[in-house]
Design an enzyme around this catalytic site. Structure first.
Site, short mmCIF file in Angstrom:
data_model
loop_
_atom_site.label_atom_id
_atom_site.label_comp_id
_atom_site.label_asym_id
_atom_site.label_seq_id
_atom_site.Cartn_x
_atom_site.Cartn_y
_atom_site.Cartn_z
N ARG A 172 -1.34 -1.63 -8.88
CA ARG A 172 -0.01 -2.25 -8.88
C ARG A 172 -0.10 -3.63 -9.54
O ARG A 172 -0.95 -4.43 -9.19
CB ARG A 172 0.51 -2.40 -7.45
CG ARG A 172 1.87 -3.06 -7.40
CD ARG A 172 2.49 -3.11 -6.01
NE ARG A 172 3.71 -3.90 -6.08
CZ ARG A 172 4.06 -4.83 -5.21
NH1 ARG A 172 3.32 -5.10 -4.16
NH2 ARG A 172 5.19 -5.51 -5.38
N HIS A 194 8.92 -10.16 -9.66
CA HIS A 194 8.12 -10.69 -8.56
C HIS A 194 8.35 -12.21 -8.49
O HIS A 194 7.42 -12.99 -8.65
CB HIS A 194 6.65 -10.36 -8.82
CG HIS A 194 5.79 -10.37 -7.59
ND1 HIS A 194 4.89 -9.38 -7.29
CD2 HIS A 194 5.71 -11.26 -6.57
CE1 HIS A 194 4.28 -9.65 -6.15
NE2 HIS A 194 4.76 -10.79 -5.69
N GLU A 214 9.89 -8.02 -2.36
CA GLU A 214 10.21 -8.87 -1.20
C GLU A 214 11.42 -9.78 -1.39
O GLU A 214 11.32 -11.00 -1.27
CB GLU A 214 9.01 -9.74 -0.84
CG GLU A 214 7.80 -8.96 -0.40
CD GLU A 214 6.63 -9.85 0.02
OE1 GLU A 214 5.63 -9.30 0.50
OE2 GLU A 214 6.72 -11.09 -0.14
N ASN A 246 5.67 -3.81 2.29
CA ASN A 246 4.60 -4.80 2.38
C ASN A 246 4.48 -5.20 3.84
O ASN A 246 5.50 -5.50 4.49
CB ASN A 246 4.93 -6.04 1.55
CG ASN A 246 4.81 -5.80 0.05
OD1 ASN A 246 4.47 -4.70 -0.38
ND2 ASN A 246 5.10 -6.82 -0.74
N TYR A 303 1.85 -7.42 6.72
CA TYR A 303 0.67 -8.23 7.01
C TYR A 303 0.50 -8.54 8.49
O TYR A 303 -0.60 -8.55 9.01
CB TYR A 303 0.74 -9.57 6.24
CG TYR A 303 0.59 -9.42 4.75
CD1 TYR A 303 -0.67 -9.44 4.16
CD2 TYR A 303 1.70 -9.25 3.93
CE1 TYR A 303 -0.82 -9.31 2.79
CE2 TYR A 303 1.56 -9.10 2.55
CZ TYR A 303 0.30 -9.13 1.99
OH TYR A 303 0.15 -8.98 0.63
N GLU A 306 1.64 -3.43 -0.17
CA GLU A 306 0.74 -4.55 0.07
C GLU A 306 0.31 -4.53 1.53
O GLU A 306 1.13 -4.34 2.43
CB GLU A 306 1.41 -5.92 -0.17
CG GLU A 306 1.67 -6.27 -1.61
CD GLU A 306 2.32 -7.65 -1.77
OE1 GLU A 306 2.10 -8.54 -0.92
OE2 GLU A 306 3.08 -7.83 -2.74
#
Length: 453
Positions: A53, A98, A143, A283, A285, A349
């Site tokens: 990616r 992005h 995002e 994504n 985390y 991600e």
């Protein structure tokens, strides 16, 4: 700028406000994949990955921002990178936007200006026409929820606009319109010939109740965090989540506004945005503890949502202040699946940041635990996870943190003009996972490091 690239908002931001970047650095050279892409593709091949990616730079392809001037050298770079990947058996997975639009558009209001929908759509059409034949997976916007908060509400990241709630809500409103328009352009003009897939990527946190009985807070936080971008696209009704519309309208009135500061989609726009996805790009985390804040009569809801988020002090930390909470990964996968009737999910991600170093045991530990939870979500909860990307291949420029945080499985020496690459332990571990298709971890490694994480 290298080979005809125009100025982006991040170019301007880092050069005019180096004091706002943790180490005063910028992304002018960064890890220099522009010149070292062949070396990077060999690293990928050595790891045995199926996909890579990467994000395109709008201002590299269209230096003035507008589609009437196309930078051929910029396009050639991406064509060469894509060919190199395909020649080595790796599928490109390409993000159109992005966070780095041409600066000229920011001077006209950026994402506060609805004309951005047209400008970015023109750019997308150029990309589909010039590069789309060799790309099977596109992301429209990365995002939008995070970019709108940090760029137009809090102003801590480029373009640095401190516009409060109104800024983030208007930004997301225009980004959802832009995403839908790009999706429809691909769907009607290119899909039949190119046969690819296209979607958006949302950052979604895991959510746990601070008080076990406070389940309502979990759902409300999710809707304001993930549902804000997901509900208009993935739900059967479309539009923003009901709890967002209700609470923001109530709070706006109590704060003296004549109407809700959450912009309204016309019925036509609701239908136009709904269903504009081929998969759910996620994504992830970290996670949050959430609690309901008691309502004070005659006052707006706390933070317009009525929910306060915090972290459990027992959760281990990372260099990015993103806590390690593996079980939250499974929770958010379950929530997305339950909310939107089990869409195919691609994890675009998931990764761990440290300060630096080749012996990155903690990254291996993080990835192992998170991937284990992902497998449980697939096997025990029926979540349709179709792909997984760890973030990231290389250490790179991490926005306002500059080079003080490292997410890569390959170390980059940013003080060396050659930007020397050195594989970390995590790269070899990841290669082994791909080879064996098994999540294994060296037992002594855990014993030596469990106290740190």
């Amino acid at each position: 700028p290298e080979k005809g690239k125009g100025e982006s908002v991040w170019d301007r931001w880092t050069h005019e406000h180096p004091d706002l970047i943790r180490d005063g650095s910028n992304g002018d050279v960064a890890c220099d994949s522009y010149h070292k892409y062949k070396e990077d593709v060999q690293l990928l091949k050595n790891m045995g990955v199926d996909f890579y990616r990467f994000s395109l730079s709008w201002s590299r392809i269209l230096p003035t921002g507008y589609a009437n001037v196309v930078n051929q050298e910029g396009l050639d770079y991406y064509k060469n990178l894509i060919k190199e990947l395909l020649d080595n058996g790796i599928e490109p997975f390409v993000t159109l936007y992005h966070w780095d639009h041409p600066d000229v558009f920011e001077r006209m209001g950026g994402w506060m200006n609805e004309t951005m929908v047209e400008w970015i759509s023109d750019y997308a059409r150029v990309v589909f026409k010039e590069l789309g034949a060799n790309i099977k997976y596109f992301i429209t916007i990365n995002e939008p929820n995070i970019f709108c908060i940090s760029g137009y509400s809090e102003g801590v990241k480029s373009p640095g606009k401190k516009l409060g709630y109104l800024g983030k809500y208007l930004c997301m409103h225009n980004m959802l319109k832009a995403h839908a328009k790009i999706y429809h352009i691909y769907d009607t003009e290119f899909r039949e010939q190119q046969k690819g897939h296209i979607s958006i990527v949302l950052l979604c946190a895991g959510v746990f109740p601070k008080n076990l009985c406070d389940i309502a807070a979990v759902d409300t936080y999710y809707q304001f965090d993930c549902g804000w971008g997901a509900h208009p696209i993935y739900s059967t009704t479309g539009d923003y989540p009901a709890v967002m519309k209700t609470r923001i309208a109530e709070s706006s009135k109590l704060d003296g506004f004549s109407k809700s500061i959450l912009p309204e989609f016309s019925p036509e726009w609701v239908q136009y945005i709904k269903g504009t996805s081929d998969f759910f790009g996620l994504n992830h985390y970290t996670s949050r503890l959430v609690e309901t804040v008691p309502r004070v009569p005659g006052h707006a809801w706390y933070d317009y949502s009525g929910v306060k988020a915090s972290v459990d002090p027992s959760w281990p930390n990372t260099a990015s202040d993103l806590q390690v909470v593996p079980s939250g990964f499974r929770e958010v996968l379950k929530k997305i699946s339950n909310e939107y009737d089990y869409p195919p999910i691609i994890i675009t991600e998931n990764g761990f940041s440290d300060r630096d170093g080749i012996f990155d045991h903690l990254r291996i530990f993080y990835l192992h635990l998170y991937m284990k939870e992902m497998l449980s979500a697939i096997q025990e909860n029926g979540c349709k996870v179709k792909g997984y990307f760890t973030w990231s291949l290389l250490d790179s420029f991490e926005w306002i943190y500059g080079y003080t945080q490292r997410f890569g499985m390959v170390s980059v020496n940013f003080t060396d003009p050659n930007r020397t690459r050195t594989p970390k332990w995590s790269m070899n571990w990841y290669k082994h996972v791909i080879e064996t298709k098994k999540l294994s971890i060296d037992k002594p490694l855990i014993a030596a490091n469990h106290t740190d994480i």
